[in-house]
Design an enzyme around this catalytic site. Structure first.
Site, short mmCIF file in Angstrom:
data_model
loop_
_atom_site.label_atom_id
_atom_site.label_comp_id
_atom_site.label_asym_id
_atom_site.label_seq_id
_atom_site.Cartn_x
_atom_site.Cartn_y
_atom_site.Cartn_z
N CYS A 1 -1.27 6.43 8.86
CA CYS A 1 -1.61 5.11 8.29
C CYS A 1 -2.72 5.36 7.28
O CYS A 1 -2.67 6.33 6.54
CB CYS A 1 -2.03 4.15 9.40
SG CYS A 1 -3.39 4.77 10.44
N ARG B 1 0.84 -1.20 0.00
CA ARG B 1 0.00 0.00 0.00
C ARG B 1 0.88 1.25 0.00
O ARG B 1 0.59 2.22 -0.72
CB ARG B 1 -0.93 0.01 1.21
CG ARG B 1 -2.00 -1.08 1.16
CD ARG B 1 -2.94 -1.00 2.35
NE ARG B 1 -3.79 0.18 2.29
CZ ARG B 1 -4.51 0.64 3.30
NH1 ARG B 1 -4.46 0.02 4.49
NH2 ARG B 1 -5.26 1.70 3.17
#
Length: 283
Positions: A239, A179
């Site tokens: 995050c 990611r």
């Protein structure tokens, strides 16, 4: 007690002390009722339940990310309702490697409450070891929690924009490598990371069983971040939505490093602004 991590035995010995509040933070992304259902079925005796989305986040809006930072007064009211006061010793647990418990830890510290800890391992380990569990939900006596905000623990989008390329600031992306690299994005609308950020996957703080790893492993996994902090840099951790970044901050605190901010909106907030730059690949 500066270490935010406590053992199951530590909690077992203190769980009935008058100022102790045990908070069950179990929650599953994609199955928002699963955590509350698991709590209703079985939990640590005396524990209250705090839901990641309805209690520990504000409603989703155009900006702020998938789990927006809650309004401090609304959160303080909710904490009061479940019996948490400024004198409480709070121990949070979950069954997600400490991710959701760390979110409560971070929010309480933001509200000025330092007597908050995370139980090492999680509810399943507590239960498997034969520690007491119950389905009974005791009557909660409301308390009064008065927040005293520590805004220096939080970064917003403007603060992060000013950090890009700043040699005195290190941005840390806590998501898994694919990611971060922009190779895949299963949740958010855009793939990639904030320019100049490095990658430190939050699960590197855990061992193969899901327990918090020994100090040496936590230190090794965060070595680049620790080197920056030792050099006097400020660190901003993010995050996807401001939840899984929190275990990295907990891990840094457990190692004695405190000059760390949470970008509360994180990647999902960052990409809600079309003009914000996006990077892919390694920095």
């Amino acid at each position: 007690m500066s270490n935010p991590l406590v053992s199951k035995k530590w909690l077992l010995a203190r769980m009935y002390e008058p100022h102790m509040v045990i908070a069950d933070c179990r929650f599953q992304l994609g199955a928002p009722e699963a955590g509350r259902a698991a709590y209703a079925e079985s939990h640590i005796p005396g524990a209250i339940y705090l839901d990641l989305e309805s209690d520990l986040s504000a409603p989703v809006a155009e900006h702020g990310g998938r789990h927006p930072l809650p309004d401090p007064e609304v959160l303080a009211k909710r904490l009061s309702q479940v019996g948490i006061s400024n004198d409480s010793v709070v121990v949070a647990y979950d069954d997600q490697g400490g991710m959701n418990a760390s979110r409560l830890w971070m929010l309480l510290r933001w509200l000025g409450h330092d007597q908050v800890y995370i139980m090492d391992e999680g509810f399943s380990a507590w239960q498997q070891d034969g520690y007491p569990v119950t389905a009974e939900q005791q009557v909660v006596i409301p308390s009064s929690f008065q927040p005293a905000l520590h805004d220096e623990l939080i970064a917003d989008v403007n603060y992060v924009r000013s950090a890009i390329g700043n040699p005195d600031v290190l941005l840390v992306d806590s998501r898994e490598s694919p990611r971060y690299l922009g190779q895949t994005e299963p949740i958010d609308a855009k793939a990639g990371h904030i320019p100049s950020a490095i990658n430190a996957f939050w699960k590197n703080n855990l061992d193969d069983t899901g327990k918090w790893a020994p100090e040496e492993q936590r230190r090794a996994g965060l070595s680049e971040v620790i080197n920056a902090l030792d050099a006097g840099l400020e660190v901003i951790v993010y995050c996807g939505s401001g939840v899984s970044a929190c275990p990295n901050i907990v891990a840094l605190h457990s190692l004695g490093y405190f000059n760390v901010r949470l970008y509360a909106g994180s990647w999902s907030d960052w990409i809600s602004y079309p003009d914000n730059p996006v990077a892919t690949g390694r920095e």
